[in-house]
Design an enzyme around this catalytic site. Structure first.
Site, mmCIF file in Angstrom:
data_model
loop_
_atom_site.group_PDB
_atom_site.id
_atom_site.type_symbol
_atom_site.label_atom_id
_atom_site.label_comp_id
_atom_site.label_asym_id
_atom_site.label_seq_id
_atom_site.Cartn_x
_atom_site.Cartn_y
_atom_site.Cartn_z
ATOM 1 N N TRP A 162 0.812 -1.220 0.000
ATOM 2 C CA TRP A 162 0.000 0.000 0.000
ATOM 3 C C TRP A 162 0.851 1.278 0.000
ATOM 4 C CZ3 TRP A 162 1.663 2.454 4.267
ATOM 5 C CH2 TRP A 162 2.058 1.680 5.365
ATOM 6 N N ASN A 163 2.147 1.186 0.299
ATOM 7 C CA ASN A 163 2.878 2.441 0.530
ATOM 8 C C ASN A 163 3.232 3.202 -0.754
ATOM 9 O OD1 ASN A 163 4.768 0.519 -0.151
ATOM 10 N ND2 ASN A 163 6.280 1.174 1.362
ATOM 11 N N LYS A 186 -2.385 -8.754 -7.263
ATOM 12 C CA LYS A 186 -3.214 -8.551 -6.076
ATOM 13 C C LYS A 186 -2.706 -7.323 -5.329
ATOM 14 C CE LYS A 186 -2.894 -9.405 -1.936
ATOM 15 N NZ LYS A 186 -3.434 -8.144 -1.416
ATOM 16 N N PRO A 187 -3.485 -6.229 -5.347
ATOM 17 C CA PRO A 187 -3.041 -5.030 -4.630
ATOM 18 C C PRO A 187 -3.320 -5.152 -3.133
ATOM 19 C CG PRO A 187 -5.204 -4.643 -5.589
ATOM 20 C CD PRO A 187 -4.798 -6.051 -5.995
ATOM 21 N N GLY A 240 6.462 -6.587 0.890
ATOM 22 C CA GLY A 240 5.734 -6.443 2.148
ATOM 23 C C GLY A 240 6.591 -6.892 3.310
ATOM 24 N N SER A 241 5.954 -7.364 4.363
ATOM 25 C CA SER A 241 6.694 -7.670 5.592
ATOM 26 C C SER A 241 7.500 -8.960 5.466
ATOM 27 C CB SER A 241 5.718 -7.805 6.761
ATOM 28 O OG SER A 241 4.979 -9.000 6.613
ATOM 29 N N GLU A 262 10.726 -8.641 -1.690
ATOM 30 C CA GLU A 262 11.225 -7.340 -1.254
ATOM 31 C C GLU A 262 10.579 -7.100 0.106
ATOM 32 O OE1 GLU A 262 11.549 -4.030 -0.206
ATOM 33 O OE2 GLU A 262 10.408 -3.201 -1.886
ATOM 34 N N ARG A 290 10.412 10.714 3.588
ATOM 35 C CA ARG A 290 9.726 10.355 2.341
ATOM 36 C C ARG A 290 8.588 9.402 2.705
ATOM 37 N NH1 ARG A 290 11.579 5.925 -1.175
ATOM 38 N NH2 ARG A 290 10.678 6.155 -3.242
ATOM 39 N N CYS A 296 10.143 0.815 3.075
ATOM 40 C CA CYS A 296 11.107 -0.216 3.518
ATOM 41 C C CYS A 296 12.528 0.318 3.535
ATOM 42 C CB CYS A 296 11.088 -1.408 2.570
ATOM 43 S SG CYS A 296 9.479 -2.039 2.259
ATOM 44 N N GLU A 393 11.195 -2.445 12.500
ATOM 45 C CA GLU A 393 10.950 -1.447 11.456
ATOM 46 C C GLU A 393 9.852 -0.494 11.946
ATOM 47 O OE1 GLU A 393 9.432 -3.142 7.791
ATOM 48 O OE2 GLU A 393 10.618 -1.714 6.629
#
Ligand code: SIN
Length: 489
Positions: A162-163, A186-187, A240-241, A262, A290, A296, A393
């Site tokens: 989502w970022n 898939k968003p 994602g995570s 990633e 930012r 990430c 994080e």
């Protein structure tokens, strides 16, 4: 046209709300939908179709059915298509920026930056597509020829975060399409609207049916498990995570799927005593603020030489206090809200925990803005190693500063994390900069620079931050297999 919040909402009302499968928009087979919220005030922007497992399977069927034909198109054809999609996104910069601001919360100016960054991936991969190569060589002992060529991996599941709702999608879709792979995208459920508009553009450009399929869902775990268990899927790419990435890697192992991961980061930002402090503070603002820190590659831990730590802190606090956190559509805003209640609660807990353990709050530290998910830009010093934000994080507008005295100390502390995505180093001593960068256990290093992200640079991490690279000269390889022909003479 430039948008305000009202016209952006009209844009949302005009968007397709369905799934896009095999070249057509349609409802979910169960009729289910889910709400998309505005993080600035938690109101519902719209409802989008919630893809069922049957829908996901239909999407894979379409992607699989068209794989051979798509893979057989000329790379020039695919390059031209991606180049046209790049142009179309640029033409619609204001629409994309408005959607990104509305569903994700970043200020419009920053959202425009994401549109330029996101579109650029399609141009980059259009250029890559047209330059796929192979090789021809005599076998070492003679007698036959070793010929290599590149072939597409096959239907790919692309799971986007989502970022950066546009840029993380184009970084995957651009590479997949350029390589000749079809995809099921898939968003993140928080931000499906930007991808709906991108999908609409692919449709307008007559990307063949089945090449790009769009399946938003609230049940990502079930959808990815079902697709990854199907022999027709050949690849999964996820941003994602680390927690979710590990689950996907275990699932991928069962069928030996190709993967690109990633994942999370815990970026060190190291400032030596000989650094150009103005440049270091500018870089810190970029690396930390930012996307309100929701990235990430955000600087998570500031390690500053003790001789300059107070001066650096004072300057950073001044800059943080000059930021205006507010509505993305207010031109004065420089920081938006966090994505949702859960992220706001996490950032609040991390700051409270650090302060309870003795960290000094130099500015910020509080939520504000009623139902919106706003957190004040925050600077902490004297952060103990035991504070959770020293090893977790943050994904928020919080700078945690600690000090060091020697290069070895800085390096040991910087590398003392399971993560290894991006790191930053500021020093005027070029030998030290390169020595330090080489020993930093991260996939990317900003050397006297607070931003590493660039379609032309290979984005990715080491350790628990993932595997594979997106963008750069090798990004397209993630979607290609090397095929070897032994040719008898
Ligand atoms: C990310 O946060 O996942 C990537 C951000 C970027 O490309 O800079």
């Amino acid at each position: 046209m430039f948008h305000d919040r009202n016209s952006a909402r009209e844009l949302v009302a005009a968007l397709p709300r369905g799934l896009y499968i095999d070249g057509a928009w349609r409802e979910s087979s169960t009729g289910a939908s889910f709400p998309v919220h505005d993080p600035a005030d938690a109101t519902v922007l719209t409802e989008v179709a919630d893809a069922s497992l049957d829908d996901a399977m239909d999407a894979l069927t379409a992607a699989h059915a068209t794989q051979d034909a798509w893979g057989a198109t000329t790379s020039r054809f695919r390059a031209e298509l991606l180049r046209r999609a790049f142009g179309r996104i640029i033409e619609r910069t204001e629409d994309f920026a408005a959607l990104i601001s509305l569903e994700m919360g970043k200020p419009l100016a920053e959202a425009r930056g994401e549109v330029a960054y996101g579109a650029e991936f399609l141009r980059w991969f259009s250029e890559q597509a047209a330059h796929l190569t192979g090789s021809y060589a005599p076998a070492p002992n003679g007698g036959y020829r070793i010929v290599t060529t590149k072939v597409p991996v096959g239907p790919s599941l692309l799971i986007t975060p989502w970022n950066f709702p546009l840029a993380m999608a184009t970084r995957k879709i651009g590479a997949a399409l350029a390589a000749g792979c079809t995809c099921v995208v898939k968003p993140a459920p928080q931000t499906p609207l930007t991808l709906a508009l991108l999908t609409q553009i692919f449709h307008e450009l007559e990307v063949p049916a089945g090449v790009v399929n769009y399946v938003p869902t609230l049940d990502a775990a079930a959808l990815s498990l079902a697709l990854m268990s199907d022999a027709r899927l050949r690849k999964v790419s996820f941003t994602g995570s680390t927690g979710v990435g590990s689950i996907l890697l275990r699932q991928a192992a069962d069928r030996v799927l190709r993967t690109s991961m990633e994942l999370g980061g815990n970026g060190p930002f190291v400032v030596f005593d000989d650094a150009d402090l103005d440049a270091a503070v500018d870089g810190a603002m970029l690396a930390k603020m930012r996307n309100a820190g929701e990235s990430c590659v955000a600087a998570n831990r500031f390690l500053v030489h003790s001789d300059i730590a107070e001066e650096f802190t004072v300057r950073l606090v001044r800059r943080f206090e000059g930021l205006v956190a507010g509505d993305a559509f207010d031109p004065a805003s420089t920081v938006g809200p966090l994505i949702d209640e859960a992220q706001l609660a996490k950032v609040t807990d991390l700051v409270d925990d650090a302060v309870a353990q003795g960290a000094r709050l130099r500015t910020g530290g509080k939520t504000f803005g009623g139902d919106g998910h706003f957190f004040q830009p925050t600077v902490l010093t004297d952060v103990p190693d035991t504070a959770r934000l020293a090893y977790e994080e943050i994904f928020g507008p919080v700078a945690a500063i600690t000090t060091f005295d020697t290069e070895e100390q800085a390096l040991a502390r910087a590398n003392d994390t399971e993560y290894g995505l991006a790191g930053y180093v500021y020093t005027r001593d070029i030998s030290r900069a390169l020595r330090f960068a080489e020993r930093l256990e991260t996939g990317m290093v900003g050397v006297n620079r607070g931003l590493v992200s660039d379609p032309g640079g290979p984005f990715g991490g080491v350790k628990a931050s993932g595997q594979g690279r997106e963008g750069g000269a090798t990004g397209i390889e993630e979607y290609l297999e090397t095929k070897y022909l032994a040719v008898e003479m």
